[in-house]
Design an enzyme around this catalytic site. Structure first.
Site, PDB file in Angstrom:
ATOM      1  N   LYS A 135       0.855  -1.004  -0.162  1.00 21.57           N
ATOM      2  CA  LYS A 135       0.058  -0.079   0.238  1.00 21.57           C
ATOM      3  C   LYS A 135       0.791   1.198   0.195  1.00 21.57           C
ATOM      4  O   LYS A 135       0.288   2.414  -0.596  1.00 21.57           O
ATOM      5  CB  LYS A 135      -0.431   0.212   1.719  1.00 21.57           C
ATOM      6  CG  LYS A 135      -1.838   1.313   1.506  1.00 21.57           C
ATOM      7  CD  LYS A 135      -2.843   1.250   2.283  1.00 21.57           C
ATOM      8  CE  LYS A 135      -3.517   2.836   2.408  1.00 21.57           C
ATOM      9  NZ  LYS A 135      -3.882   2.587   4.244  1.00 21.57           N
ATOM     10  N   HIS A 269      -7.198 -30.027 -33.801  1.00 19.67           N
ATOM     11  CA  HIS A 269      -8.300 -28.864 -33.632  1.00 19.67           C
ATOM     12  C   HIS A 269      -9.609 -30.080 -32.572  1.00 19.67           C
ATOM     13  O   HIS A 269     -10.542 -29.014 -33.371  1.00 19.67           O
ATOM     14  CB  HIS A 269      -9.469 -28.671 -35.112  1.00 19.67           C
ATOM     15  CG  HIS A 269      -7.882 -28.545 -36.126  1.00 19.67           C
ATOM     16  ND1 HIS A 269      -7.209 -27.758 -36.150  1.00 19.67           N
ATOM     17  CD2 HIS A 269      -8.044 -28.683 -37.767  1.00 19.67           C
ATOM     18  CE1 HIS A 269      -6.690 -27.394 -36.996  1.00 19.67           C
ATOM     19  NE2 HIS A 269      -7.568 -28.423 -38.002  1.00 19.67           N
TER      20      HIS A 269
END
Length: 504
Positions: A135, A269
């Site tokens: 922070k 595929h």
């Protein structure tokens, strides 16, 4: 003004060298008792947290850093006059670098330790230190990963301090670190399948060259806990896996997990183009190859038994993108590695699937469902003609395969070998025509599997033209009677499963 680095870690890799360099750069090292004792083994002087707070570590180390003299030195805004006054009044020293990594919750969880041990490895002070430091990144450099030590030292040596961009980057990494840690803990305590909020933790495996297309960026991540999975596979040879390779190889192993007997799966595929099961893995390979010797070119092949020299010799005659198996004969590897680009993967296929959920992303959302692991529980004969024992074996084989073909899905099989596969068409008869035309004369005496019910009798009529002798499908259409009658008229046996396997 003296500079300070606070150090409290469970992962000590590279720590002593990092601290030695910090001391040379004029930093004092502040450490928790355990970390301090570790540093002293290397002759590294450090100030104990308890010396600063005036309070000993208590409750078996559960309380040690949670103190205003620590957090005041981390969270103070150094341009804020009020903050500076309060820091001075309370004899608080600034802390400039915070090096923290957390109790090994993940490690004890994966080891299967008892609950008492797992709970004791939930870090409290560590995440608080990390979050406070992140922070206040304007002033604090926070490190949670030893891999970042060298970057920070280089900055300090060259500029005397870290730059804001690096501090902000490390703060982001720190917040991700604590978020993933808390997510893992939350998951441990969560028994609901679909809780009110879903927090997922994945670790990066690798950056990929690109995604489905060359203009898309991509990366590969894995879940913390994994078992029967591509993320656990080891690459023995070849180029790195691409995004599409990973998708296709995952499709291979999803199908392989359905079979206990020697089986070979070829995928193109994301749809199987050839699947074969037999008494030996070589016979299974022959079946999978012969099922579609055209589509297998450039495909992904998986075996659930060791790749033999004989199989490798045949594989080497065609171009394959990926081969994955639990083991390889030494000579087989010598043959296969002569091809520079083929990716050869080794994977333990004896493990179980750990994750019971399947995730699918949509725009700004995530669909979550249970994995489709429903097995055949009942077979309902609905036609006059009954299936033979051999046809039943083929029907069960085809049913395992059709589960992994994109809907609408039709699979034609004979002698535990796919002879025709129709996938992803907008109507079921369209998929059937593709599968039947692919199989042609091989369809005579073969069986057909459908992932969902027949909305009308046209699929049966097409199947009859090619000599299909048995069909397995879920049933449940309002026009089931029409399909049953069509089967009876053409001497075809049909079985209803009462379950379906849509794969969109």
């Amino acid at each position: 003004m003296k500079k300070r680095a606070l150090v409290s870690v469970s992962e000590t890799m590279g720590l002593e060298k990092f601290c030695e360099k910090l001391i040379k750069l004029g930093y004092e090292i502040v450490a928790t008792d355990g970390t301090g004792r570790y540093l002293e083994k290397f002759g590294i002087k450090n100030i104990k947290i308890s010396e600063i707070t005036g309070f000993p570590e208590i409750l078996d180390g559960r309380v040690k850093t949670l103190h205003p003299k620590i957090y005041g030195g981390i969270l103070s805004v150094r341009e804020n006059e009020k903050h500076l006054k309060e820091v001075e009044e309370n004899s608080i020293d600034f802390i400039d670098i915070v090096v923290v990594n957390l109790y090994p919750f993940k490690d004890v969880l994966l080891k299967g330790e008892e609950e008492k041990v797992i709970i004791e490895n939930i870090d409290i002070g560590g995440p608080s230190l990390i979050r406070a430091s992140a922070k206040n990144f304007e002033y604090i450099t926070v490190l949670v990963d030893p891999k970042d030590y060298d970057r920070v030292i280089k900055e300090l040596e060259e500029n005397g301090k870290t730059n804001r961009e690096l501090r902000k980057e490390l703060a982001g990494k720190a917040f991700r670190h604590t978020a993933a840690y808390d997510c893992l803990i939350g998951d441990y305590f969560t028994k609901e399948l679909f809780p009110e909020s879903l927090n997922l933790t994945f670790e990066k495996v690798s950056e990929l060259r690109y995604g489905e297309n060359s203009h898309q960026k991509a990366a590969f991540y894995k879940e913390i806990k994994s078992g029967y999975s591509l993320v656990e596979a080891k690459q023995l040879h070849g180029k790195e896996l691409s995004y599409n390779n990973i998708q296709d190889t995952n499709a291979v192993i999803e199908i392989l997990k359905e079979f206990k007997e020697p089986t070979v799966v070829a995928v193109k595929h994301m749809n199987p183009c050839g699947v074969g099961s037999a008494d030996t893995i070589y016979e299974a390979w022959k079946k999978a190859y012969e099922a579609d010797s055209v589509s297998i070119f450039g495909g992904i092949v998986g075996l659930n038994e060791k790749v033999t020299e004989k199989i490798a010799e045949e594989m080497s005659k065609i171009f394959l993108e990926v081969i994955i198996a639990p083991e390889y004969e030494k000579k087989a590897l010598e043959i296969l590695t002569q091809k520079k680009n083929v990716r050869i993967m080794k994977m333990d296929m004896s493990k179980k699937v750990e994750n019971k959920l399947k995730y699918t992303s949509i725009l700004d959302g995530l669909l979550v469902q249970e994995r489709d692991e429903k097995e055949l529980e009942e077979l309902n004969q609905v036609t006059k003609r009954e299936v033979s024992e051999k046809e039943l074996e083929d029907l069960k084989f085809a049913w395992k395969v059709v589960k992994h073909v994109k809907s609408n899905a039709i699979v034609i099989a004979k002698d535990k070998k796919t002879v025709g596969i129709g996938a992803g068409q907008m109507n079921r008869v369209g998929s059937a025509k593709i599968a039947l035309e692919q199989g042609k004369e091989l369809c005579s005496g073969a069986v057909m599997a459908s992932d969902a019910f027949f909305p009308m009798n046209d699929t049966v009529i097409e199947a009859a033209k090619y000599g299909i002798k048995a069909i397995i499908q879920p049933g449940g259409s309002i026009k089931d009677k029409d399909s049953i009658e069509a089967c009876d008229e053409n001497d075809i046996a049909m079985i209803f499963t009462k379950i379906r396997h849509f794969k969109h």
